[in-house]
Write a protein that holds these residues in place. Structure first.
Motif, short mmCIF file in Angstrom:
data_model
loop_
_atom_site.label_atom_id
_atom_site.label_comp_id
_atom_site.label_asym_id
_atom_site.label_seq_id
_atom_site.Cartn_x
_atom_site.Cartn_y
_atom_site.Cartn_z
N GLU A 13 35.74 -0.39 61.28
CA GLU A 13 34.88 0.77 61.04
C GLU A 13 35.66 2.03 60.67
N THR A 14 36.97 1.99 60.75
CA THR A 14 37.78 3.17 60.48
C THR A 14 37.65 3.56 59.01
N LYS A 15 37.39 4.81 58.80
CA LYS A 15 37.26 5.31 57.43
C LYS A 15 38.37 6.32 57.18
N THR A 16 38.80 6.39 55.96
CA THR A 16 39.83 7.35 55.60
C THR A 16 39.22 8.74 55.52
N VAL A 17 39.90 9.69 56.15
CA VAL A 17 39.43 11.07 56.15
C VAL A 17 40.15 11.79 55.02
N PRO A 18 39.42 12.49 54.16
CA PRO A 18 40.08 13.18 53.05
C PRO A 18 40.93 14.36 53.52
N VAL A 19 41.94 14.65 52.75
CA VAL A 19 42.81 15.79 53.03
C VAL A 19 42.03 17.08 52.81
N LYS A 20 42.15 18.01 53.74
CA LYS A 20 41.45 19.29 53.63
C LYS A 20 42.40 20.43 53.29
N TYR A 21 43.64 20.36 53.81
CA TYR A 21 44.60 21.42 53.58
C TYR A 21 45.90 20.85 53.01
N SER A 22 46.51 21.62 52.14
CA SER A 22 47.80 21.24 51.58
C SER A 22 48.61 22.50 51.30
N ASP A 23 49.95 22.40 51.42
CA ASP A 23 50.79 23.57 51.16
C ASP A 23 51.42 23.53 49.78
N GLY A 24 51.14 22.49 49.00
CA GLY A 24 51.71 22.38 47.66
C GLY A 24 53.14 21.86 47.67
N ALA A 25 53.71 21.63 48.84
CA ALA A 25 55.08 21.13 48.94
C ALA A 25 55.09 19.70 49.50
N GLY A 26 53.96 19.04 49.43
CA GLY A 26 53.88 17.66 49.91
C GLY A 26 53.30 17.50 51.29
N ASN A 27 53.07 18.58 51.99
CA ASN A 27 52.46 18.51 53.32
C ASN A 27 50.95 18.60 53.18
N SER A 28 50.25 17.78 53.95
CA SER A 28 48.79 17.82 53.92
C SER A 28 48.26 17.55 55.32
N TRP A 29 47.00 17.93 55.50
CA TRP A 29 46.35 17.77 56.79
C TRP A 29 44.86 17.64 56.57
N THR A 30 44.23 16.78 57.37
CA THR A 30 42.78 16.55 57.25
C THR A 30 41.96 17.63 57.90
N GLY A 31 42.59 18.45 58.72
CA GLY A 31 41.84 19.47 59.44
C GLY A 31 41.37 18.97 60.79
N ARG A 32 41.69 17.71 61.11
CA ARG A 32 41.30 17.13 62.39
C ARG A 32 42.52 17.06 63.30
N GLY A 33 42.28 17.21 64.58
CA GLY A 33 43.36 17.12 65.54
C GLY A 33 44.19 18.38 65.59
N ARG A 34 45.35 18.25 66.20
CA ARG A 34 46.25 19.38 66.38
C ARG A 34 46.82 19.84 65.04
N SER A 35 46.88 21.13 64.85
CA SER A 35 47.42 21.70 63.61
C SER A 35 48.89 21.35 63.47
N PRO A 36 49.32 20.86 62.29
CA PRO A 36 50.74 20.54 62.11
C PRO A 36 51.58 21.82 62.04
N PHE A 91 51.46 23.98 58.89
CA PHE A 91 50.23 24.77 58.78
C PHE A 91 50.33 26.03 59.63
N LEU A 92 50.83 25.88 60.86
CA LEU A 92 50.99 27.02 61.75
C LEU A 92 52.01 28.01 61.22
N GLU A 93 53.09 27.47 60.62
CA GLU A 93 54.12 28.35 60.04
C GLU A 93 53.55 29.14 58.86
N ALA A 94 52.71 28.49 58.06
CA ALA A 94 52.11 29.18 56.92
C ALA A 94 51.18 30.29 57.40
N LEU A 95 50.42 30.02 58.47
CA LEU A 95 49.54 31.05 59.04
C LEU A 95 50.36 32.21 59.58
N ALA A 96 51.47 31.91 60.23
CA ALA A 96 52.34 32.95 60.77
C ALA A 96 52.97 33.79 59.66
#
Length: 110
Positions: free
Chosen positions: A68-91, A94-99
């Protein structure tokens, strides 16, 4: 007439326990040998594999959840190869970019 039980010492009881444990181990080994022989015969007669007998190693609940596991689409990306679905703990990236002053909207994937 009342029967009295023979008086035994602690050491005698321990000796009896030891004898019974040894006897139990002999019986256990004999029963295991018999069980193994029956299993080997069944494996040979029916061409069974370890997977037939033990399964894939995953529980039925785990297998159904995996199906039943479905792939979750990427929601955030920094353009340098890092991406995040927006679920779970912030990588960390992402936190460094916010800072550094970026806003989450700046990193949204279109």
């Amino acid at each position: 007439m009342t029967q009295t039980s023979p008086v035994r010492t602690y050491a005698e009881v321990l000796q009896q326990i030891k004898i019974l444990q040894e006897e139990a181990e002999v019986l256990r080994r004999a029963e295991i040998a018999n069980a193994v022989a029956r299993v080997r015969e069944a494996v040979s007669n029916y061409g069974l594999t370890a997977e037939d007998i033990f399964g894939t190693g995953k529980s039925a609940k785990s297998r159904s959840r995996t199906a039943e596991t479905k792939t979750v689409p990427v929601k955030y990306s920094d353009g340098a190869g890092n991406s995040w679905t927006g679920r779970g703990r912030s990588p960390a990236w992402f936190l460094e970019a916010l800072a550094a002053g970026k806003k989450p909207e700046d990193m949204l994937v279109n």
